[in-house]
Design a protein around this motif. Structure first.
Motif, PDB file in Angstrom:
ATOM      1  N   GLU A 151       0.821  -1.216   0.000  1.00  0.00           N
ATOM      2  CA  GLU A 151       0.000   0.000   0.000  1.00  0.00           C
ATOM      3  C   GLU A 151       0.854   1.264   0.000  1.00  0.00           C
ATOM      4  O   GLU A 151       1.996   1.271   0.460  1.00  0.00           O
ATOM      5  CB  GLU A 151      -0.910   0.030   1.225  1.00  0.00           C
TER       6      GLU A 151
ATOM      7  N   ASP B 267      -3.383   4.645  -1.404  1.00  0.00           N
ATOM      8  CA  ASP B 267      -4.488   3.820  -0.916  1.00  0.00           C
ATOM      9  C   ASP B 267      -5.151   4.475   0.275  1.00  0.00           C
ATOM     10  O   ASP B 267      -6.324   4.263   0.540  1.00  0.00           O
ATOM     11  CB  ASP B 267      -3.953   2.440  -0.505  1.00  0.00           C
ATOM     12  N   SER B 268      -4.359   5.253   1.018  1.00  0.00           N
ATOM     13  CA  SER B 268      -4.957   5.982   2.134  1.00  0.00           C
ATOM     14  C   SER B 268      -4.222   7.292   2.349  1.00  0.00           C
ATOM     15  O   SER B 268      -3.072   7.457   1.940  1.00  0.00           O
ATOM     16  CB  SER B 268      -4.948   5.142   3.415  1.00  0.00           C
TER      17      SER B 268
ATOM     18  N   ASN C  10      -9.804   6.935   2.712  1.00  0.00           N
ATOM     19  CA  ASN C  10      -9.612   6.893   1.267  1.00  0.00           C
ATOM     20  C   ASN C  10      -9.283   8.299   0.769  1.00  0.00           C
ATOM     21  O   ASN C  10     -10.007   9.241   1.076  1.00  0.00           O
ATOM     22  CB  ASN C  10     -10.911   6.368   0.647  1.00  0.00           C
TER      23      ASN C  10
END
Ligand code: ADP
Ligand code: MG
Length: 250
Positions: free
Chosen positions: A28, A214-215, A229
């Motif tokens: 990620e 991804d974040s 998100n």
């Protein structure tokens, strides 16, 4: 891959990180954003053993950073143990920090040779591949002073990758660059993300965050104000502080 559980850190009476909790899963990309002084660099530096956390638990791939555990007790890592953990983490800074007296290729082969004991031939072969990967296949023999800021930063990324890190930390990698050079560095980072590299990126480039991360974690005053998100946080921030910050950088 990275797990922070109520991590705190002070410099004297200045509490810089106040109970930070976050998780980055393998593969990620997490973008860490927030105003200057909010503790972003300090957090990255803790992950990379450049600072030590005061409280809470910080781990990389399940291994406590700065400490090892025996039963219930924690023991501080010895310098060699810390150095061993750190080998697996690549870091790219705002200032590229290349050795000025070494060519791009020589910059890249230093750590694999010195730290991993790799032969010069093997390290050089790999360095050439990495130079090609960051779009600088024809610049191996150039000294940093003869490269643009964007090219130097791409060499710095290749240098970090030469150690085969399992985690890459980027601390405002494009903040020192002229605007027209930002894209070429972000493109290299985007390509890296697409290969599944786990990355934590401190940046003000919200387009990158929206497209690649991804974040997104928004920090202010040493706390995580909100996270989630990237598209959701950017289009619909929940907190006043996040809104105020985004209105300045978007
Ligand atoms: P950011 O990267 O979000 O701008 P930093 O992590 O660099 O924030 O800094 C957060 C706070 O910690 C600032 O108030 C800064 O002055 C302080 N700080 C950072 N490093 C040190 C240090 N080595 N010694 C003392 N204070 C520090
Ligand atoms: Mg910083």
């Amino acid at each position: 891959m990275v797990h922070a559980d109520r991590v705190s850190k002070s410099f004297g009476s200045n509490r810089v990180l106040k109970s930070i909790s976050l998780t980055v899963n393998t593969g990620e990309v997490l973008c860490l954003v927030g105003p200057s002084g909010s503790g972003k660099s300090t957090f990255l530096r803790c992950i990379n053993h450049l600072e030590r956390v005061d409280a809470g638990r910080l781990s990389v791939e399940g291994q406590l950073v700065g400490y090892r555990q025996k039963g219930e007790k924690l023991y501080e890592l010895r310098p060699r143990e810390a150095a061993f953990q750190r080998r697996e983490i690549g870091m790219v800074f705002q200032r590229f920090n290349l050795f000025p007296h070494l060519t791009a290729l020589e910059n890249i082969i230093q750590a694999p040779m010195r730290v991993k004991g790799m032969s010069k031939a093997k390290a050089s072969k790999r360095a050439v591949e990495l130079m090609e990967r960051v779009g600088l296949g024809d610049k191996a023999g150039h000294y940093p002073a003869h490269l643009s800021g964007g090219q130097q930063q791409r060499v710095a990324i290749a240098r970090a990758l030469a150690m085969d890190p399992k985690l890459m930390l980027f601390d405002e990698p494009t903040s020192a660059l002229d605007p027209e050079l930002v894209g070429e560095v972000l493109d290299v980072m985007k390509e890296l993300a697409s290969t599944g590299m786990t990355m934590i990126v401190v940046t003000h480039e919200m387009g990158f965050a929206r497209e690649v991360a991804d974040s997104l974690v928004f920090m202010d005053g040493g706390v995580v104000v909100e996270s989630g998100n990237p598209r959701e946080v950017l289009s619909n921030p929940q907190h006043g502080r996040t809104k105020a910050f985004l209105s300045k950088v978007l």
